[in-house]
Design a protein around this motif. Structure first.
Motif, mmCIF file in Angstrom:
data_model
loop_
_atom_site.group_PDB
_atom_site.id
_atom_site.type_symbol
_atom_site.label_atom_id
_atom_site.label_comp_id
_atom_site.label_asym_id
_atom_site.label_seq_id
_atom_site.Cartn_x
_atom_site.Cartn_y
_atom_site.Cartn_z
ATOM 1 N N ALA A 84 -9.232 2.174 -7.217
ATOM 2 C CA ALA A 84 -7.772 2.123 -7.213
ATOM 3 C C ALA A 84 -7.198 3.518 -6.992
ATOM 4 C CB ALA A 84 -7.273 1.538 -8.526
ATOM 5 N N GLU A 85 -7.827 4.520 -7.600
ATOM 6 C CA GLU A 85 -7.362 5.898 -7.438
ATOM 7 C C GLU A 85 -7.441 6.353 -5.983
ATOM 8 O OE1 GLU A 85 -9.496 4.878 -9.717
ATOM 9 O OE2 GLU A 85 -8.390 5.186 -11.593
ATOM 10 N N GLN A 86 -8.512 5.951 -5.306
ATOM 11 C CA GLN A 86 -8.662 6.323 -3.890
ATOM 12 C C GLN A 86 -7.646 5.590 -3.013
ATOM 13 O OE1 GLN A 86 -12.924 5.458 -3.997
ATOM 14 N NE2 GLN A 86 -13.317 7.488 -3.138
ATOM 15 N N ILE A 87 -7.362 4.336 -3.348
ATOM 16 C CA ILE A 87 -6.342 3.587 -2.602
ATOM 17 C C ILE A 87 -4.993 4.274 -2.752
ATOM 18 C CG2 ILE A 87 -5.111 1.393 -2.419
ATOM 19 C CD1 ILE A 87 -7.695 0.035 -3.450
ATOM 20 N N ILE A 88 -4.684 4.697 -3.977
ATOM 21 C CA ILE A 88 -3.417 5.387 -4.232
ATOM 22 C C ILE A 88 -3.360 6.695 -3.447
ATOM 23 C CG2 ILE A 88 -2.069 6.571 -6.011
ATOM 24 C CD1 ILE A 88 -3.190 4.429 -7.996
ATOM 25 N N THR A 89 -4.474 7.407 -3.393
ATOM 26 C CA THR A 89 -4.520 8.675 -2.659
ATOM 27 C C THR A 89 -4.363 8.457 -1.165
ATOM 28 O OG1 THR A 89 -5.962 9.659 -4.340
ATOM 29 C CG2 THR A 89 -5.930 10.713 -2.174
ATOM 30 N N MET A 90 -5.015 7.426 -0.622
ATOM 31 C CA MET A 90 -4.903 7.135 0.806
ATOM 32 C C MET A 90 -3.503 6.632 1.146
ATOM 33 S SD MET A 90 -8.641 5.312 1.179
ATOM 34 C CE MET A 90 -8.864 5.279 2.958
ATOM 35 N N ASN A 91 -2.858 5.956 0.193
ATOM 36 C CA ASN A 91 -1.455 5.542 0.281
ATOM 37 C C ASN A 91 -1.098 4.901 1.626
ATOM 38 O OD1 ASN A 91 1.116 5.192 -0.757
ATOM 39 N ND2 ASN A 91 1.835 7.180 -0.023
ATOM 40 N N PRO A 92 -1.739 3.784 1.988
ATOM 41 C CA PRO A 92 -1.451 3.148 3.280
ATOM 42 C C PRO A 92 -0.035 2.579 3.343
ATOM 43 C CG PRO A 92 -2.752 1.694 1.897
ATOM 44 C CD PRO A 92 -2.709 3.019 1.188
ATOM 45 N N ASP A 93 0.518 2.562 4.541
ATOM 46 C CA ASP A 93 1.840 1.962 4.761
ATOM 47 C C ASP A 93 1.760 0.444 4.814
ATOM 48 O OD1 ASP A 93 3.194 4.495 5.091
ATOM 49 O OD2 ASP A 93 2.175 4.631 7.024
ATOM 50 N N VAL A 94 0.609 -0.054 5.262
ATOM 51 C CA VAL A 94 0.380 -1.501 5.378
ATOM 52 C C VAL A 94 -1.010 -1.806 4.835
ATOM 53 C CG1 VAL A 94 0.228 -3.492 6.938
ATOM 54 C CG2 VAL A 94 1.803 -1.608 7.464
ATOM 55 N N ILE A 95 -1.114 -2.869 4.053
ATOM 56 C CA ILE A 95 -2.415 -3.331 3.573
ATOM 57 C C ILE A 95 -2.667 -4.727 4.126
ATOM 58 C CG2 ILE A 95 -3.721 -4.129 1.554
ATOM 59 C CD1 ILE A 95 -2.457 -1.889 -0.052
ATOM 60 N N ILE A 96 -3.845 -4.921 4.724
ATOM 61 C CA ILE A 96 -4.252 -6.245 5.197
ATOM 62 C C ILE A 96 -5.457 -6.663 4.367
ATOM 63 C CG2 ILE A 96 -5.080 -7.607 7.157
ATOM 64 C CD1 ILE A 96 -3.563 -5.649 8.974
ATOM 65 N N LEU A 97 -5.268 -7.698 3.577
ATOM 66 C CA LEU A 97 -6.302 -8.188 2.670
ATOM 67 C C LEU A 97 -7.254 -9.107 3.418
ATOM 68 C CD1 LEU A 97 -3.887 -9.088 -0.248
ATOM 69 C CD2 LEU A 97 -5.394 -7.098 -0.175
ATOM 70 N N PHE A 146 0.326 -8.759 -6.193
ATOM 71 C CA PHE A 146 0.678 -7.370 -6.444
ATOM 72 C C PHE A 146 1.964 -7.258 -7.252
ATOM 73 C CE2 PHE A 146 -2.196 -7.023 -2.867
ATOM 74 C CZ PHE A 146 -2.967 -5.937 -3.224
ATOM 75 N N LEU A 147 2.786 -8.283 -7.162
ATOM 76 C CA LEU A 147 4.044 -8.272 -7.913
ATOM 77 C C LEU A 147 3.996 -9.143 -9.159
ATOM 78 C CD1 LEU A 147 6.543 -8.522 -4.919
ATOM 79 C CD2 LEU A 147 5.743 -6.471 -6.099
ATOM 80 N N ALA A 169 2.552 0.499 0.823
ATOM 81 C CA ALA A 169 2.459 -0.869 1.324
ATOM 82 C C ALA A 169 2.961 -1.881 0.311
ATOM 83 C CB ALA A 169 1.015 -1.182 1.713
ATOM 84 N N VAL A 170 2.594 -1.693 -0.944
ATOM 85 C CA VAL A 170 2.998 -2.623 -2.002
ATOM 86 C C VAL A 170 4.476 -2.435 -2.336
ATOM 87 C CG1 VAL A 170 2.553 -3.378 -4.364
ATOM 88 C CG2 VAL A 170 0.650 -2.628 -2.910
ATOM 89 N N LYS A 171 4.874 -1.191 -2.453
ATOM 90 C CA LYS A 171 6.260 -0.865 -2.807
ATOM 91 C C LYS A 171 7.254 -1.409 -1.785
ATOM 92 C CE LYS A 171 7.123 3.472 -2.599
ATOM 93 N NZ LYS A 171 7.092 4.915 -2.946
ATOM 94 N N ASN A 172 6.844 -1.390 -0.510
ATOM 95 C CA ASN A 172 7.744 -1.816 0.562
ATOM 96 C C ASN A 172 7.494 -3.244 1.042
ATOM 97 O OD1 ASN A 172 8.983 0.759 0.615
ATOM 98 N ND2 ASN A 172 7.325 1.557 1.883
ATOM 99 N N GLY A 173 6.650 -3.979 0.337
ATOM 100 C CA GLY A 173 6.387 -5.368 0.705
ATOM 101 C C GLY A 173 5.647 -5.519 2.013
ATOM 102 N N ARG A 174 4.760 -4.574 2.318
ATOM 103 C CA ARG A 174 4.017 -4.595 3.588
ATOM 104 C C ARG A 174 2.547 -4.958 3.333
ATOM 105 N NH1 ARG A 174 6.310 -1.330 7.473
ATOM 106 N NH2 ARG A 174 4.842 -2.318 8.911
ATOM 107 N N VAL A 175 2.324 -6.052 2.614
ATOM 108 C CA VAL A 175 0.974 -6.529 2.333
ATOM 109 C C VAL A 175 0.817 -7.913 2.961
ATOM 110 C CG1 VAL A 175 -0.725 -7.129 0.570
ATOM 111 C CG2 VAL A 175 0.886 -5.256 0.153
ATOM 112 N N ALA A 176 -0.245 -8.080 3.731
ATOM 113 C CA ALA A 176 -0.542 -9.363 4.373
ATOM 114 C C ALA A 176 -1.975 -9.747 4.057
ATOM 115 C CB ALA A 176 -0.333 -9.274 5.887
#
Length: 234
Positions: free
Chosen positions: A118-131, A141-142, A155-162
């Motif tokens: 999770a720490e690495q995901i936060i560091t990479m901080n993607p704009d979009v996440i595709i699961l 996530f919400l 990605a999560v903050k801006n609702g850009r998760v698919a």
């Protein structure tokens, strides 16, 4: 083959080749068409697959690198540890993303897959996440406190998760290539695909591909865990 006197036919997927190309999908379909005497239907299936891929490629072709969001393809993102497998450039569940949809993979400097925390995901901080590959659907996530640590990721903050649901198993793409590319393309470039209701498009694709009724196509989408698109108007 020698003992049972039954012919053996091997249909290779893209992962069996040194160079990953979507055309290798079509080779397998043509081979099966020959085996079963359905060459004409094989070409129809290929045409069904090609049409959306060509459209996606045309719409995303002119995007310059600095305008491309950072995208993370991640699988297995479940459990209290919140670790997952991030796919590298044109590999596994991220296959064809750059080639067809102009996607900038946040893990593009790597060819393969690696486990991240999770720490690495936060560091990479993607704009979009595709699961993909054994992951939850986007709404967790919400709604699920297990995923609260990731809520400040862009990605999560801006609702850009698919999610591509259950379509992949460690990058094993087949007839689902257009579906995965359509979900990927719209999640990354929503403004370019705002005229396409991907949930409805998927029903129509499956109806034509498998000769299904609309009711059965919708049920298939539920089984594939892709009905989140209907709920979100994706």
């Amino acid at each position: 083959e020698q003992d049972l006197k039954i012919p053996l036919v091997v249909v290779n997927g893209p992962g069996c080749y040194d160079e990953v190309k979507v055309e290798t999908q079509y080779e397998g379909i043509r081979l099966m068409g020959e085996v079963f005497g359905c060459e004409e239907r094989a070409e129809e299936v290929i045409a069904l697959m090609q049409a959306p891929l060509i459209m996606i490629q045309e719409r995303t072709a002119g995007i310059v690198e600095e305008d491309k969001p950072a995208v993370m393809y991640i699988g297995g993102l479940k459990g209290e540890e919140l670790s997952g497998s991030v796919w590298g450039r044109n590999y596994g569940d991220a296959k064809f993303g750059e080639e067809i949809a102009g996607i900038r993979n946040v893990h593009s400097e790597h060819e393969a897959v690696r486990q991240v925390s999770a720490e690495q995901i936060i560091t990479m901080n993607p704009d979009v996440i595709i699961l993909c590959t054994v992951s939850p659907t986007p709404e967790v996530f919400l709604t699920d406190e297990l995923y609260a640590p990731l809520r400040n990721v862009n990605a999560v903050k801006n609702g850009r998760v698919a999610s591509v649901g259950l379509l992949t198993w460690w990058g094993d793409f087949r007839l689902e290539v257009p579906t995965i590319m359509m979900i990927s393309a719209k999640s990354v470039y929503p403004e370019l695909f705002e005229d396409i209701d991907v949930g409805q498009w998927l029903n129509e694709y499956h109806m034509a591909l498998y000769n299904l009724s609309e009711e059965d196509a919708q049920q298939l989408k539920v089984v594939q865990q892709l009905d989140w698109m209907d709920d979100e108007g994706f």
